[in-house]
Design a protein around this motif. Structure first.
Motif, PDB file in Angstrom:
ATOM      1  N   THR A  54       0.843  -1.194   0.000  1.00 16.29           N
ATOM      2  CA  THR A  54       0.000   0.000   0.000  1.00 16.29           C
ATOM      3  C   THR A  54       0.878   1.244   0.000  1.00 16.29           C
ATOM      4  O   THR A  54       0.674   2.163  -0.807  1.00 16.29           O
ATOM      5  N   ALA A  55       1.876   1.297   0.865  1.00 18.72           N
ATOM      6  CA  ALA A  55       2.784   2.452   0.924  1.00 18.72           C
ATOM      7  C   ALA A  55       3.548   2.604  -0.394  1.00 18.72           C
ATOM      8  O   ALA A  55       3.723   3.720  -0.902  1.00 18.72           O
ATOM      9  N   TYR A  56       4.000   1.495  -0.940  1.00 21.73           N
ATOM     10  CA  TYR A  56       4.747   1.485  -2.204  1.00 21.73           C
ATOM     11  C   TYR A  56       3.899   2.067  -3.335  1.00 21.73           C
ATOM     12  O   TYR A  56       4.325   2.975  -4.056  1.00 21.73           O
ATOM     13  N   PHE A  57       2.677   1.579  -3.478  1.00 22.67           N
ATOM     14  CA  PHE A  57       1.838   2.046  -4.574  1.00 22.67           C
ATOM     15  C   PHE A  57       1.298   3.444  -4.339  1.00 22.67           C
ATOM     16  O   PHE A  57       1.048   4.177  -5.299  1.00 22.67           O
ATOM     17  N   GLN A  58       1.162   3.862  -3.098  1.00 20.66           N
ATOM     18  CA  GLN A  58       0.796   5.252  -2.848  1.00 20.66           C
ATOM     19  C   GLN A  58       1.889   6.179  -3.354  1.00 20.66           C
ATOM     20  O   GLN A  58       1.593   7.208  -3.979  1.00 20.66           O
ATOM     21  N   ALA A  59       3.140   5.837  -3.117  1.00 22.14           N
ATOM     22  CA  ALA A  59       4.257   6.650  -3.609  1.00 22.14           C
ATOM     23  C   ALA A  59       4.266   6.687  -5.135  1.00 22.14           C
ATOM     24  O   ALA A  59       4.474   7.745  -5.740  1.00 22.14           O
ATOM     25  N   ILE A  60       4.040   5.554  -5.756  1.00 23.05           N
ATOM     26  CA  ILE A  60       4.025   5.483  -7.218  1.00 23.05           C
ATOM     27  C   ILE A  60       2.869   6.299  -7.788  1.00 23.05           C
ATOM     28  O   ILE A  60       3.039   7.077  -8.735  1.00 23.05           O
ATOM     29  N   LEU A  61       1.690   6.145  -7.196  1.00 22.05           N
ATOM     30  CA  LEU A  61       0.524   6.891  -7.679  1.00 22.05           C
ATOM     31  C   LEU A  61       0.684   8.388  -7.437  1.00 22.05           C
ATOM     32  O   LEU A  61       0.211   9.198  -8.235  1.00 22.05           O
TER      33      LEU A  61
END
Length: 134
Positions: A22-29
């Motif tokens: 979740t943290a990883y994809f929040q950064a990407i998004l």
């Protein structure tokens, strides 16, 4: 003496997987959102006919923006991804990774995958239509 806790259970693994991804994809998004906004585009719900503020918008096919806009979006996504995974990467190494991923098409694949996933959720790219006020 306290009992040693075994953290390797499937439930713990799933919870950690969910939290980290979740943290990883929040950064990407976040990187994607910034690039989209920088190019006067935005994300809207596919069912919406209007964007915030009441201004009409034009839905955009993800493959339609100019190549330089797609490239900037892909670079922003890839940079956010790289920096989340290796936050202390020096500028030279980061540039090397970004150039390599550009040449191999890896950054573009990530961008298109994200746009496809968002589209499957009903979130699409749009360009605000400028209205003239009288």
């Amino acid at each position: 003496m306290q009992k040693i806790l075994d953290i390797t259970s499937p439930d713990n693994a799933l919870a950690v997987h969910h939290a980290m991804n979740t943290a990883y994809f929040q950064a990407i998004l976040r990187g994607l959102q910034e690039a989209v906004t920088a190019h006067d585009l935005q994300f809207v719900s596919a069912g919406d006919q209007f964007v915030p503020g009441g201004a009409c918008c034009e839905m955009i096919n993800p493959a339609t923006p100019a190549p330089e806009i797609l490239s900037a979006m892909a670079n922003s996504v890839n940079k956010a991804r790289q920096l989340w995974l290796a936050p202390q990467t020096n500028d030279e190494d980061l540039e090397y990774r970004l150039e390599r991923d550009l040449e191999e098409g890896y950054d573009h694949r990530w961008l298109m995958g994200l746009l496809e996933a968002l589209g499957n959720m009903g979130i699409v790219l749009a360009k605000p239509v400028k209205t003239t006020e009288y």
